[in-house]
Each structure stands twice: as C-alpha cells, then as structure tokens.
Design an enzyme around this catalytic site. Structure first.
Site, PDB file in Angstrom:
ATOM      1  N   GLU A   1      44.425  31.674  39.184  1.00  0.00           N
ATOM      2  CA  GLU A   1      43.399  31.217  38.109  1.00  0.00           C
ATOM      3  C   GLU A   1      43.888  29.746  37.411  1.00  0.00           C
ATOM      4  O   GLU A   1      43.263  30.005  36.204  1.00  0.00           O
ATOM      5  CB  GLU A   1      41.954  32.098  37.082  1.00  0.00           C
ATOM      6  CG  GLU A   1      43.495  32.987  36.169  1.00  0.00           C
ATOM      7  CD  GLU A   1      44.107  33.971  36.994  1.00  0.00           C
ATOM      8  OE1 GLU A   1      44.343  34.283  37.982  1.00  0.00           O
ATOM      9  OE2 GLU A   1      44.614  34.964  36.627  1.00  0.00           O
TER      10      GLU A   1
ATOM     11  N   ASP B   1      35.600  33.883  43.385  1.00  0.00           N
ATOM     12  CA  ASP B   1      36.162  32.444  43.911  1.00  0.00           C
ATOM     13  C   ASP B   1      34.943  31.639  43.962  1.00  0.00           C
ATOM     14  O   ASP B   1      35.230  30.134  42.977  1.00  0.00           O
ATOM     15  CB  ASP B   1      35.820  32.727  45.396  1.00  0.00           C
ATOM     16  CG  ASP B   1      36.664  33.222  46.481  1.00  0.00           C
ATOM     17  OD1 ASP B   1      38.105  33.443  45.456  1.00  0.00           O
ATOM     18  OD2 ASP B   1      36.910  33.625  47.477  1.00  0.00           O
TER      19      ASP B   1
END
Lengths: 343, 117
Positions: A250, A224
C-alpha cells in the site's frame, strides 16, 4: 536534517524551476504510445536518386521520411530526434554505413532504433558485418518495392512490440503506475542530476493509513479498488515531469525533479486532501487517508539515492507516529554544503 | 552531345514507364542522364578512379529502381572492375577495360527513355 509537520494551508510557491502550477495535472505516469501517429523513417544515403526512389516507393505506407545525405548528418539527426526506423546505405564517402551503424548503436538515445541496411553490396561478409553491428535487416539494391515495403512494415511492428514490452516491464499491473524497478532506476538518475547540476529534487513516500483493516473488513477486492483510487489521484494531481510509482503493497512513491521542497509539499497536500474526500462505493462510511514522508532539496545534496529514500521513509514514519493523515517534510537544502565540505 | 533515345540502337524503356507512381520520377532520372554520362567521362579523363567508382556504384543502386536493370548491371560491372586489385599494378590492361566499360555504360545511358509521358 530539519523535520517540520505541515498543518497550515498551502502557501504560494516561491519561484522555482518547476512549481505545482507549472503544468497541467493528469499527465503523469506511463503513457500509451499513440497507435495512429505517423512513424518517422530516417534515410541515410548519399545518392539523391535513392532518396527520390524510396520516398516514392514508401508513399503508401503513411510514413514521415527524413533525409540525410551523409553519415555524419544522419547520426546528428538521429540523436536529436530518434526516428522509428533508419534505412542506411553502406557505401558513402567519408563515413561509411558501418561506421554510422556503430555510432548509432553506441549512443543510448539511438541504440534501440531498428536499422535496415539498403546497400548495393551483396557479399556475405557485408551482410554478416551489418548484422553483427546490430542491423535488423539487409536489403540489396536495386530493391523490389513491395518487398521493401513489407520489410519496413515488419521492422516497425517489431519495434513497437519491443517498446511495449519494455514499458510493461516497468508498469505495476494493479494500478498502472510505474513499478518499483522503474522507481529505483529513475531515482538514481534524478539524484545524480541533483548532485551534478545542483537542480532541486523532492522524493515522497506515501502509505495508506490502516490499509490492512480495509482489506480485513471489506475484502481484498475493496482493498485493490482503494489502491487503484490512490493511483488515479496520483495520476491526476502529479505533473508530466513527476514520476508516480507503486513502491510496494500500500506504499507509493513520487519523484519530483526540479521541484523545491515547499512546492513538493503543496503537491503532496493536494494528493492527501483529494484522497481524504473520496467516498468509496464499497465502504462509504470508511474514508481512506494517507501519510506522506517528503524529502527534498532546492540545491545540490550529495547523498546516494538509497539515503534519499531512507530519509523519506523516516519522514513517513514521523508522519505515522504523529497521528497519520499528514505530510512531514524533511528539507535537505541546508545539509548540501555541509555534506559537500565533509565529502 | 548525348541525346536520349539515340536512333542508332533500340531505346531502353523503363519497366515502370506506365507506373503512375513512378512516371514523373523516371522522366527526371532520364533527363539527368546526359549530366551523369558527362560526369563519368570527366572522371575517367581525369583518372579520378574513386569518383568513377562512386558514380558507378550510385548508378548500379538506382538504375534498377527506376526500371533500367540493364543499365544497373553495366554500372555494376564497371564498379567491380574499378574495385579489382589488379588496378593498382602498372599493367595498362585494366585501364583499357575500364575505358571500354565506361563507353558501354554511356552508350546505354544514351538509349534510356522514360516511355510515353
């Protein structure tokens, strides 16, 4: 479609409407509205007495009051610079308040501006018509000053909350960038502008390399942080007119309106270089890189938005298969005239 | 010539006469009263009833805000009469009523004073 891999240092951009040095970076992405900016009130009333009276009675509210002496002037002022709230009289010569209200609600630029009707008419039918046309409140003249002040305050508070919620619906919770929904709608707008006005456009898709292994090796919190770090770089490097988004997982996307492919490539390379240099607190031994698929056209390219994204995705796939950590550019400029002739 | 604060009848003082935010505005409103009364008289004399209605409507909306609710109510009565459907008939009665109401309104305008300056 011509695909070229960028391996050379960034060249000087050719003169274009929007180059990477045109604007200060670090201003892209969702902005939080300033809480202390003075709300603008547009007062549309044909009576100069009412203008004087309202200005005096709202003096303590820290508002900027803009005056319009008739409906047509009010509509024009509202469209040119939408106010935070409109105070609208009903009985005016030539164009009455109901017509003004209809026009304000018909224009996408003023559709969401709250309108308080301030009228000498107090019949049920007038109130019903005003609310049906989209007014949020109805105050009868002569008005009680304190009541008017709290009603204006309440309407402004509500409008601020609605704006905030609408914006939040388009913001990605983890990174604070625009989300996929916002990207889709802005992408369609940008593609349409390119098609109609022959304005340059570039679209980039960016994908963190081997991101799964970051998650697997260092844990999801570390993953994260990487996504947030990438978002920070996008915010810093993109210009105010760019639209950096989290596309999903992502993967990130950047819309670059009025930007020719070569200029967009320079921007993408800056992002790629900046990311590569980051030393991550949780895994200093492990750098994170990104692959970028960039598509753009300096001229009109009549492809639907979906095709632009699909082409950027193909360029991204090429960047991955050529070894990752690179930008692959697909220039659609030469395709435009052919497509236009074929279409 | 209309004289503000005519001595024949008691003066109408603004409810906001002592409000520091409003004092100057009320004074301006009262100073403009003779011109307003003249506009009412001329519109009536020339039978421009739409203009007369608009003047009455504006006075109705503003007078209360400046602290003269009686003036606002009188203007409201005149506006209602001017809007009534009977006005379009050949019957002269409504026009007489309008004349009386305009006179009453002008009389009220002449009694308006801003209060201590």
């Amino acid at each position: 479609m011509k695909a070229t891999q960028n391996t050379t240092p960034p060249a000087q951009p050719s003169p274009q409407p929007n180059t990477p040095s045109d604007q200060q970076p670090g201003t892209a992405g969702p902005q939080t509205a300033s809480q202390d900016s003075q709300p603008r009130v547009l007062l549309i009333d044909d009576s100069p007495d009412v203008h004087r009276l309202l200005s005096a009675r709202l003096r303590t509210e820290n508002l900027t009051i803009v005056s319009a002496a008739n409906g047509a002037e009010g509509i024009k002022l509202a469209a040119a610079n939408p106010p935070d709230i409109v105070l609208l009289d009903i009985e005016m010569p030539e164009m009455d308040g109901f017509e003004v209200l209809r026009a304000l609600k018909d224009n996408p630029a003023t559709l969401d501006v709250p309108v308080i009707v301030i009228s000498g008419h107090s019949t049920m039918q007038d109130k019903v018509t005003a609310f049906d046309l989209g007014a949020i409140d109805y105050v009868t003249k002569p008005f009680e000053p304190t009541e008017l002040r709290v009603r204006v305050r309440s309407a402004l508070r509500l409008a601020r909350l609605v704006r905030m919620l609408a914006q939040r619906a388009h913001i990605d919770g983890l990174t604070g960038l625009w989300n996929r929904t916002y990207f889709d709608s802005r992408c369609a707008e940008c593609v349409s502008t390119n098609d109609r006005h022959s304005r340059p456009l570039a679209v980039a898709l960016l994908d963190a390399d081997h991101f799964k292994s970051v998650n697997d090796t260092f844990g999801h919190p570390a993953g994260d942080l990487v996504l947030q770090g990438i978002a920070d770089i996008l915010r810093k490097q993109c210009r105010a007119t760019d639209v950096p988004c989290r596309y999903g997982g992502e993967e990130f996307a950047i819309l670059m309106p009025d930007t020719a492919p070569e200029d967009a490539r320079i921007l993408c390379e800056r992002i790629r270089n900046a990311l590569e240099k980051i030393v991550w607190t949780r895994h200093p031994e492990r750098a994170v890189t990104i692959s970028i698929g960039l598509i753009g056209s300096g001229t009109r390219c009549p492809l639907p938005a979906g095709k632009w994204v699909e082409s950027a995705d193909k360029a991204l796939y090429a960047a991955k298969s050529q070894g990752r950590n690179r930008t692959v550019v697909a220039d659609l400029s030469s395709l435009g005239p052919k497509l236009a002739m074929a279409g | 010539m209309l004289t503000p604060g005519s001595p024949a009848l008691p003066a109408l003082t603004s409810e906001y006469a002592t409000d520091p935010d409003m004092r100057d505005l009320v004074a301006e409103f009262v100073d403009a009263m003779p011109a307003r009364a003249l506009a009412l008289q001329v519109a009536l004399a020339e039978q421009r009833l739409r203009d007369l209605q608009r003047l009455a409507h504006q006075l109705k909306g503003a007078a209360g805000g400046y602290g003269f609710p009686t003036l606002g109510s009188a203007a409201g009565i005149l506006e209602s009469t001017l809007k009534s459907p009977g006005l379009k008939s050949a019957d002269p009665a409504p026009l007489d009523r309008i004349r009386t109401q305009v006179d009453d309104l002008i009389a009220l305008c002449s009694r308006a004073v801003a209060g201590p300056r």
